[in-house]
Design a protein around this motif. Structure first.
Motif, PDB file in Angstrom:
ATOM      1  N   ALA A 139      45.803  47.834  44.975  1.00 28.73           N
ATOM      2  CA  ALA A 139      46.353  47.772  46.332  1.00 28.73           C
ATOM      3  C   ALA A 139      46.891  46.376  46.635  1.00 28.73           C
ATOM      4  O   ALA A 139      47.972  46.218  47.227  1.00 28.73           O
ATOM      5  N   ALA A 140      46.134  45.341  46.232  1.00 28.73           N
ATOM      6  CA  ALA A 140      46.572  43.962  46.481  1.00 28.73           C
ATOM      7  C   ALA A 140      47.872  43.662  45.747  1.00 28.73           C
ATOM      8  O   ALA A 140      48.812  43.092  46.319  1.00 28.73           O
ATOM      9  N   GLN A 141      47.943  44.041  44.457  1.00 28.79           N
ATOM     10  CA  GLN A 141      49.176  43.779  43.713  1.00 28.79           C
ATOM     11  C   GLN A 141      50.333  44.654  44.200  1.00 28.79           C
ATOM     12  O   GLN A 141      51.498  44.279  44.055  1.00 28.79           O
ATOM     13  N   GLY A 142      50.017  45.809  44.789  1.00 28.24           N
ATOM     14  CA  GLY A 142      51.080  46.678  45.297  1.00 28.24           C
ATOM     15  C   GLY A 142      51.880  46.068  46.432  1.00 28.24           C
ATOM     16  O   GLY A 142      53.010  46.485  46.703  1.00 28.24           O
ATOM     17  N   LEU A 143      51.318  45.075  47.110  1.00 29.54           N
ATOM     18  CA  LEU A 143      52.038  44.389  48.185  1.00 29.54           C
ATOM     19  C   LEU A 143      53.109  43.439  47.653  1.00 29.54           C
ATOM     20  O   LEU A 143      54.008  43.043  48.406  1.00 29.54           O
ATOM     21  N   PHE A 144      53.017  43.060  46.371  1.00 31.41           N
ATOM     22  CA  PHE A 144      53.834  41.957  45.865  1.00 31.41           C
ATOM     23  C   PHE A 144      55.269  42.314  45.479  1.00 31.41           C
ATOM     24  O   PHE A 144      56.198  41.574  45.838  1.00 31.41           O
TER      25      PHE A 144
ATOM     26  N   PHE B 105      57.495  52.678  43.411  1.00 32.78           N
ATOM     27  CA  PHE B 105      56.518  53.753  43.574  1.00 32.78           C
ATOM     28  C   PHE B 105      56.681  54.799  42.478  1.00 32.78           C
ATOM     29  O   PHE B 105      55.697  55.274  41.897  1.00 32.78           O
ATOM     30  N   GLY B 106      57.930  55.145  42.173  1.00 28.46           N
ATOM     31  CA  GLY B 106      58.174  56.107  41.103  1.00 28.46           C
ATOM     32  C   GLY B 106      57.634  55.621  39.780  1.00 28.46           C
ATOM     33  O   GLY B 106      56.993  56.375  39.034  1.00 28.46           O
ATOM     34  N   GLY B 107      57.857  54.333  39.479  1.00 31.85           N
ATOM     35  CA  GLY B 107      57.366  53.791  38.223  1.00 31.85           C
ATOM     36  C   GLY B 107      55.852  53.773  38.148  1.00 31.85           C
ATOM     37  O   GLY B 107      55.256  54.049  37.100  1.00 31.85           O
ATOM     38  N   GLN B 108      55.216  53.487  39.269  1.00 29.98           N
ATOM     39  CA  GLN B 108      53.758  53.390  39.249  1.00 29.98           C
ATOM     40  C   GLN B 108      53.089  54.763  39.187  1.00 29.98           C
ATOM     41  O   GLN B 108      51.950  54.876  38.728  1.00 29.98           O
ATOM     42  N   LEU B 109      53.765  55.804  39.640  1.00 25.32           N
ATOM     43  CA  LEU B 109      53.250  57.155  39.396  1.00 25.32           C
ATOM     44  C   LEU B 109      53.114  57.398  37.900  1.00 25.32           C
ATOM     45  O   LEU B 109      52.155  58.029  37.437  1.00 25.32           O
ATOM     46  N   SER B 110      54.072  56.879  37.155  1.00 28.70           N
ATOM     47  CA  SER B 110      53.986  56.968  35.702  1.00 28.70           C
ATOM     48  C   SER B 110      52.788  56.188  35.190  1.00 28.70           C
ATOM     49  O   SER B 110      52.105  56.612  34.248  1.00 28.70           O
TER      50      SER B 110
ATOM     51  N   ALA C 140      43.383  53.934  37.431  1.00 27.04           N
ATOM     52  CA  ALA C 140      42.826  53.642  38.752  1.00 27.04           C
ATOM     53  C   ALA C 140      43.609  52.536  39.441  1.00 27.04           C
ATOM     54  O   ALA C 140      43.863  52.589  40.655  1.00 27.04           O
ATOM     55  N   PHE C 141      43.995  51.532  38.665  1.00 23.13           N
ATOM     56  CA  PHE C 141      44.836  50.464  39.212  1.00 23.13           C
ATOM     57  C   PHE C 141      46.151  51.036  39.736  1.00 23.13           C
ATOM     58  O   PHE C 141      46.591  50.735  40.854  1.00 23.13           O
ATOM     59  N   PHE C 142      46.796  51.868  38.936  1.00 25.39           N
ATOM     60  CA  PHE C 142      48.122  52.361  39.307  1.00 25.39           C
ATOM     61  C   PHE C 142      48.088  53.320  40.496  1.00 25.39           C
ATOM     62  O   PHE C 142      49.088  53.471  41.188  1.00 25.39           O
ATOM     63  N   LEU C 143      46.964  53.972  40.724  1.00 26.30           N
ATOM     64  CA  LEU C 143      46.868  54.886  41.858  1.00 26.30           C
ATOM     65  C   LEU C 143      47.133  54.160  43.163  1.00 26.30           C
ATOM     66  O   LEU C 143      48.013  54.540  43.944  1.00 26.30           O
ATOM     67  N   THR C 144      46.383  53.087  43.413  1.00 21.90           N
ATOM     68  CA  THR C 144      46.579  52.339  44.656  1.00 21.90           C
ATOM     69  C   THR C 144      47.814  51.439  44.577  1.00 21.90           C
ATOM     70  O   THR C 144      48.465  51.180  45.594  1.00 21.90           O
TER      71      THR C 144
ATOM     72  N   LEU D 146      50.553  53.641  45.687  1.00 24.82           N
ATOM     73  CA  LEU D 146      50.472  53.983  47.105  1.00 24.82           C
ATOM     74  C   LEU D 146      50.897  52.833  48.020  1.00 24.82           C
ATOM     75  O   LEU D 146      51.365  53.069  49.126  1.00 24.82           O
ATOM     76  N   PHE D 147      50.747  51.594  47.552  1.00 26.56           N
ATOM     77  CA  PHE D 147      51.070  50.447  48.394  1.00 26.56           C
ATOM     78  C   PHE D 147      52.475  49.902  48.157  1.00 26.56           C
ATOM     79  O   PHE D 147      52.858  48.917  48.801  1.00 26.56           O
ATOM     80  N   GLN D 148      53.253  50.516  47.273  1.00 26.99           N
ATOM     81  CA  GLN D 148      54.608  50.027  47.030  1.00 26.99           C
ATOM     82  C   GLN D 148      55.483  50.141  48.286  1.00 26.99           C
ATOM     83  O   GLN D 148      56.128  49.180  48.703  1.00 26.99           O
TER      84      GLN D 148
END
Length: 421
Positions: free
Chosen positions: A107-112, A343-348, A50-54, A57-59
Motif C-alpha cells: 500500500a505504501a509503495q502504491g502511492l509512489f 493498476f493493470g500491471g500490478q494485477l499481473s 500479497a505485496f501486489f494486492l495492495t 489497489l493503491f495505484q
C-alpha cells in the motif's frame, strides 16, 4: 532535456531505484523464508502476491492524491511509509504476520508511481516526456540489479531479517535528497498544464476505455516481468545449483539490457509520437520465442544469455504502454492516468507469482516459464487495438483537451533555473 527535467529525473531515478531494491530483495530470500516458516512454492508465491494486492489497489487512489496534493509531497510520504514497513518485515514472527506486513508495504509503495509521474509531467514538456520517462524507468532495471547484488551479499553474511533491516535505511537517504534538491515545476504553458480541463475530468479518465486498454497492455507486459523477477533466482538456486551468493551476479547482463531497452523504448515512443504497436509487436514476438527457449537451455551461461536478450526485448515495451496517454493528457491528470495503467500491471503481479509457483509445485519450472508466453500474445493483440496517436486518443474525450497541444508540444528554450518552491 531542460535542466529542471534532468534534475527531476536524477532524483526520481534514485527514489525508484530504492523502491525496487526494497521490493525485490525478498525474491532471493524466498528459499530462506520458506525454510524458516516451512512453506511450499505456492505459499512463497503468495508472499510476493500479497505485496501486489495492495500495491495494485493503491495505484489509482495514489494517482488521484498526487493530482490533488502534488506529486513531490505524495512521493515523500510514500518513501517514509515503505521504508518503515521494509524494516518491519524483519520482525515477522509467522507466515501470516509476514503476509500482513507485505500488504502494508505494498500500500505504501502504491502511492509512489503516480506521484513520481505527476512530478515529472509538471517538469517536462510533452515532446520530451517519454524520453525523460524512459531514463526514469530504467531505474527499475538498476534497482533489480542492486536488489540482487545486495541480497546476495547480505544473505551470505547474515540472515534475511538482517537484510531487511539494512535496506530500509536507503529510503531515508533518498527522502532527504528529494526534499532538498527537487526543482520547481516548469511554466504551465510549456508542460501542457494550461490545456483546457472540463469539470469531472478525472472521472472521464477513469471511465475511458482507451486508458483501460493501456492498463490491459501493461498487464500483459508484467506477466513476463513479474514471472521472471519473482522466480528466476529460485530456479537458478534450486534447479541449476547456483550458490545464493552468486545469484545476484547473473542478473548483470539482463539488467543492463533491460535498462537500455527502457531508454530506447521511450526515445522511440517520442520519435513515433506514440504508435505503441510499432514497438510492441516485433519486440513481444521476440520475447515469446525467448521465453520458450529459456528453461530449455542446457547451462547457466546459455540461461543468462537467453535471459539477457529477453530482458532487452521486453524493456522496449515498457514505455509504449504509457506513451499515448502521458503525451496527450494535461499533467494534472497524469497521476490518475498512470495510476490506472499501473493498476493493470500490478494485477499481473498479484496473479503471476502465485500461479507460477503453483505450476512449479504441480508440474515443473519448464512448464511455468512456458506459461508466461501468454503475456506476449496478449500484449500483441491489445497493442493493435489501443489508440496509436494523440488525436485518436483525445477523440474519446470529445476534444476537451485538444486545444493547447501545439503550444504544449513545442520545445522551449532552456531558461534560467526556477527558484525552489
Amino acid at each position: 532535456m531542460h535542466r529542471t527535467t534532468r534534475i527531476t529525473v536524477v532524483l526520481l531515478f534514485a527514489a525508484w531505484t530504492v523502491d525496487y531494491i526494497d521490493r525485490l530483495v525478498i525474491n532471493l530470500a524466498l528459499p530462506s523464508i520458506g525454510e524458516t516458516f516451512g512453506l511450499s512454492h505456492g505459499a512463497r508465491g503468495m508472499i510476493v502476491s500479497a505485496f501486489f494486492l495492495t500495491y495494485a489497489l493503491f495505484q489509482i487512489p495514489g494517482g488521484l492524491l498526487a493530482d490533488r496534493f502534488g506529486g513531490v509531497r505524495m512521493a515523500s510520504l510514500a518513501l517514509v511509509l515503505w521504508s518503515l514497513f521494509t524494516g518491519l518485515t524483519a520482525l515477522a514472527w509467522s507466515f501470516t504476520a509476514l503476509l500482513v506486513i507485505r500488504c502494508f508495504f505494498g500500500a505504501a509503495q502504491g502511492l509512489f508511481p503516480g506521484a513520481a509521474l505527476n512530478a515529472l509531467s509538471r517538469r517536462s514538456i510533452p515532446a520530451q516526456r517519454m524520453t525523460a520517462t524512459g531514463w526514469l524507468q530504467s531505474s527499475n532495471a538498476v534497482g533489480g540489479l542492486l536488489a540482487s547484488v545486495l541480497a546476495s551479499v547480505l544473505l551470505s553474511l547474515w540472515d534475511w531479517r538482517a537484510m531487511f533491516l539494512t535496506v530500509c535505511l536507503l529510503g531515508v537517504l533518498v527522502l532527504v535528497a528529494v526534499r532538498r534538491w527537487m526543482p520547481a515545476p516548469l511554466p504551465e504553458a510549456d508542460t501542457g498544464a494550461d490545456a483546457p480541463r472540463t469539470k469531472g475530468a478525472a472521472r472521464a479518465v477513469l471511465r475511458s476505455p482507451a486508458i483501460w486498454g493501456f492498463a490491459l497492455l501493461f498487464f500483459a507486459y508484467d506477466v513476463v516481468i513479474w514471472g521472471l523477477n519473482s522466480w528466476s533466482g529460485s530456479y537458478l538456486i534450486e534447479e541449476r545449483g547456483l550458490h545464493v551468493g552468486s545469484a545476484g551476479l547473473v542478473t548483470l547482463g539482463p539488467t543492463v539490457l533491460a535498462a537500455a531497452g527502457a531508454v530506447l523504448g521511450g526515445k522511440l515512443s517520442d520519435r513515433f509520437e506514440g504508435r505503441p504497436r510499432r514497438i510492441i509487436v516485433p519486440a513481444m514476438l521476440a520475447v515469446a520465442v525467448l521465453l520458450f527457449l529459456l528453461p530449455r537451455t542446457t547451462s547457466i551461461t546459455q540461461f543468462v544469455l537467453c535471459g539477457t536478450l529477453l530482458s532487452g526485448a521486453a524493456g522496449l515495451c515498457y514505455l509504449p504502454c504509457f506513451s499515448v496517454p502521458l503525451r496527450s493528457l494535461p499533467p494534472g491528470l497524469s497521476g490518475v492516468a498512470s495510476g490506472i495503467i499501473l493498476f493493470g500491471g500490478q494485477l499481473s503481479g498479484i496473479l503471476t507469482p502465485t500461479v507460477f509457483g503453483t505450476v512449479v509445485d504441480h508440474f515443473s519450472y519448464e512448464a511455468a516459464f512456458t506459461m508466461l508466453i501468454a503475456g506476449p500474445a496478449l500484449a500483441i493483440l491489445v497493442s493493435l487495438r489501443v489508440p496509436q496517436t494523440t488525436p485518436r486518443f483525445l477523440a474519446g474525450f470529445g476534444g476537451a483537451y485538444a486545444a493547447g497541444r501545439q503550444t504544449a508540444d513545442r520545445t522551449p528554450a532552456d531558461p534560467a533555473p526556477h527558484p525552489k518552491g
